[in-house]
Design a protein around this motif. Structure first.
Motif, PDB file in Angstrom:
ATOM      1  N   VAL A  62      52.990  10.461   0.610  1.00  0.00           N
ATOM      2  CA  VAL A  62      51.757  11.147   1.004  1.00  0.00           C
ATOM      3  C   VAL A  62      51.659  12.461   0.263  1.00  0.00           C
ATOM      4  N   SER A  63      50.444  12.836  -0.128  1.00  0.00           N
ATOM      5  CA  SER A  63      50.222  14.123  -0.790  1.00  0.00           C
ATOM      6  C   SER A  63      48.809  14.579  -0.503  1.00  0.00           C
ATOM      7  N   ILE A  64      48.479  15.757  -0.984  1.00  0.00           N
ATOM      8  CA  ILE A  64      47.105  16.234  -0.950  1.00  0.00           C
ATOM      9  C   ILE A  64      46.508  16.030  -2.333  1.00  0.00           C
ATOM     10  N   PRO A 101      39.428  18.247  -1.109  1.00  0.00           N
ATOM     11  CA  PRO A 101      40.776  17.834  -0.711  1.00  0.00           C
ATOM     12  C   PRO A 101      40.759  16.595   0.187  1.00  0.00           C
ATOM     13  N   ALA A 102      41.702  15.702  -0.071  1.00  0.00           N
ATOM     14  CA  ALA A 102      41.833  14.487   0.725  1.00  0.00           C
ATOM     15  C   ALA A 102      43.307  14.144   0.874  1.00  0.00           C
ATOM     16  N   LEU A 156      49.475  24.824  -1.191  1.00  0.00           N
ATOM     17  CA  LEU A 156      48.294  24.192  -0.614  1.00  0.00           C
ATOM     18  C   LEU A 156      47.626  25.076   0.428  1.00  0.00           C
ATOM     19  N   SER A 157      47.695  26.367   0.213  1.00  0.00           N
ATOM     20  CA  SER A 157      47.170  27.313   1.204  1.00  0.00           C
ATOM     21  C   SER A 157      45.673  27.173   1.422  1.00  0.00           C
ATOM     22  N   GLY A 158      44.942  26.595   0.462  1.00  0.00           N
ATOM     23  CA  GLY A 158      43.500  26.470   0.607  1.00  0.00           C
ATOM     24  C   GLY A 158      43.054  25.205   1.309  1.00  0.00           C
ATOM     25  N   VAL A 159      43.997  24.346   1.714  1.00  0.00           N
ATOM     26  CA  VAL A 159      43.671  23.082   2.371  1.00  0.00           C
ATOM     27  C   VAL A 159      43.594  23.287   3.882  1.00  0.00           C
ATOM     28  N   SER A 160      42.696  22.571   4.549  1.00  0.00           N
ATOM     29  CA  SER A 160      42.511  22.746   5.990  1.00  0.00           C
ATOM     30  C   SER A 160      43.800  22.477   6.759  1.00  0.00           C
ATOM     31  N   MET A 161      43.991  23.228   7.851  1.00  0.00           N
ATOM     32  CA  MET A 161      45.184  23.059   8.674  1.00  0.00           C
ATOM     33  C   MET A 161      45.249  21.653   9.266  1.00  0.00           C
ATOM     34  N   GLU A 162      44.093  21.058   9.608  1.00  0.00           N
ATOM     35  CA  GLU A 162      44.085  19.717  10.181  1.00  0.00           C
ATOM     36  C   GLU A 162      44.699  18.712   9.215  1.00  0.00           C
ATOM     37  N   PRO A 204      51.792  24.028 -10.509  1.00  0.00           N
ATOM     38  CA  PRO A 204      50.883  22.900 -10.704  1.00  0.00           C
ATOM     39  C   PRO A 204      49.574  23.131  -9.969  1.00  0.00           C
ATOM     40  N   ALA A 205      48.500  22.504 -10.444  1.00  0.00           N
ATOM     41  CA  ALA A 205      47.194  22.600  -9.797  1.00  0.00           C
ATOM     42  C   ALA A 205      46.493  21.260  -9.913  1.00  0.00           C
ATOM     43  N   LEU A 206      45.752  20.900  -8.895  1.00  0.00           N
ATOM     44  CA  LEU A 206      45.013  19.642  -8.941  1.00  0.00           C
ATOM     45  C   LEU A 206      44.061  19.620 -10.125  1.00  0.00           C
ATOM     46  N   GLY A 207      44.054  18.526 -10.860  1.00  0.00           N
ATOM     47  CA  GLY A 207      43.205  18.377 -12.026  1.00  0.00           C
ATOM     48  C   GLY A 207      43.795  18.930 -13.302  1.00  0.00           C
ATOM     49  N   MET A 208      44.945  19.602 -13.225  1.00  0.00           N
ATOM     50  CA  MET A 208      45.578  20.185 -14.418  1.00  0.00           C
ATOM     51  C   MET A 208      45.965  19.081 -15.395  1.00  0.00           C
ATOM     52  N   MET A 209      45.658  19.287 -16.692  1.00  0.00           N
ATOM     53  CA  MET A 209      46.055  18.350 -17.730  1.00  0.00           C
ATOM     54  C   MET A 209      47.462  18.682 -18.200  1.00  0.00           C
TER      55      MET A 209
END
Length: 393
Positions: A96-98, A115-116, A53-59, A292-297
């Motif tokens: 909890v997840s991203i 991202p949420a 999840l390196s591309g997700v904001s630190m916050e 794995p990647a978000l949205g991957m089928m």
């Protein structure tokens, strides 16, 4: 495809495994059975892996980590006991997840495609109430900000999921189990990375499927189909318990629920199966693991729901998993999957391998739990490291 002598795999030890009442069949293969020093529990550990999840904001990541800390603390304090009001306030938060925002609504405050923070809850609730519960029960005040996008996903209690016909040689996707459980699913085949385990052809599944949730020992009888589907020792035995990663039920962090069974080479096959017009049809998956990647089928073939298609909707999930008998285990860095048409999995599909829904069919995860229409899986990259195996597909 039947695996025989030409592959040089050894047969498991015979006669001494719990649940066996007769001598095993004559060994198939060229290698020796394990010696007396092998007759112990074999366990494995998990090393840390790079953050996906390196591309997700630190916050967002810091808030996620704080919620994980709160979940871990609640398990330690409760010691696995659920009170009558267990699902009120912070107890409603099951994981909890991203994930990706789904558009502003009562169940999401995130923008579509961005991202949420995804919260998995036992009972339906609003974004505002979930945020308030986290602030009140866990002290994570940063989550209350309107800048923090949140998705609410109702899973109910996330259970460790316990398929049905007998097949020889047995493929992936069918019912299997330790002789003292109900049933789960054969994920695929594997071999060890070093001697003597590189001469063992093994089935891969969950700890709670092959090792009875830490209750098994080396050489225990594993049957296909699983006991609830009529499998009995020794007539339906396909393997013996070979290795598992112990599950921590004391509030410690778990990353995998996995185990291997040392199989008789002529009783298993590398293909996976699904039913086509009521007739078994076979296919192969790759042994080249992918992240794995978000949205991957993705797809899976399992004991109960057979061949299904899903989409990865959460990464880095931290969840509390109920194993029954008051035992709850905390898992981190899990994959969340939502079925494309109906449920992606159901009870009995545990242990299924999950692979990319394309021509490559690259392994992504190992299914182990679920709630409502959300399935959770270990990262397959972690599984092979923890068990020190390579997939044999």
């Amino acid at each position: 495809m039947m695996i025989g002598n030409e592959n040089g795999f050894s047969a498991p030890p015979g006669g001494s495994g719990r649940g066996q009442s007769a001598d095993d069949e004559e060994a198939v293969g060229q290698f020796a059975a394990p010696g007396e020093d092998d007759n112990t529990i074999e366990s494995a550990s998990v090393s840390d892996m790079p953050d996906a999840l390196s591309g997700v904001s630190m916050e967002l990541l810091e808030i996620k980590r704080s919620i994980e800390d709160g979940m871990r603390q609640s398990i330690s304090q409760a010691a696995g006991v659920r009170a009558a009001d267990a699902f009120s306030d912070g107890g409603n938060i099951q994981g909890v997840s991203i994930g990706l925002g789904e558009g502003a609504s009562d169940s999401s405050s995130g923008e579509p495609g961005l991202p949420a923070l995804t919260l998995y809850v036992a009972e339906p609730t609003s974004v505002d109430r979930a945020k308030a519960a986290i602030v009140g029960a866990m002290g994570v005040r940063a989550v209350s900000s309107d800048r923090v996008p949140v998705n609410i996903v109702v899973t109910g209690v996330i259970d460790a999921q316990p398929h049905r016909f007998r097949l020889r040689p047995a493929p992936g996707g069918v019912s299997v189990g330790h002789f003292r459980i109900t049933a789960g699913t054969i994920g695929c085949l594997a071999v060890g990375r070093s001697a003597p385990r590189n001469s063992r052809l093994m089935i891969l599944s969950n700890n709670h499927v092959l090792a009875n949730s830490n209750g098994g020992v080396f050489n225990d009888c594993i049957v296909q189909p699983g006991p609830i589907d009529g499998g009995r020792c020794p007539q339906d035995q396909v393997a013996v318990l070979e290795r598992f990663v112990p599950i921590n039920f004391s509030g410690g962090v778990n990353f995998v629920d996995c185990a291997t069974g040392w199989a008789w080479p002529d009783r298993v096959r590398p293909e996976l199966v699904y039913l086509s017009g009521g007739v078994p049809a076979y296919f192969r998956i790759s042994n080249a693991l992918v992240a794995p990647a978000l949205g991957m089928m993705v797809g899976k073939s399992g004991r109960t729901t057979q061949l299904t298609q899903g989409r990865i909707t959460g990464l880095g999930a931290t969840i509390n998993v109920n194993y029954g008998g008051g035992r709850i285990a905390l898992f981190q860095d899990q994959i969340a999957i939502t079925g494309v048409s109906g449920a992606f999995s159901a009870g009995g599909d545990s242990g299924s391998s999950i692979w990319t829904w394309n021509q490559q069919r690259n392994p992504v995860g190992l299914l182990f739990a679920g709630g409502n229409n959300i399935t959770f899986a270990n990262q397959m990259r972690r599984v092979v490291v923890a068990l020190d195996i390579n997939l044999y597909t």
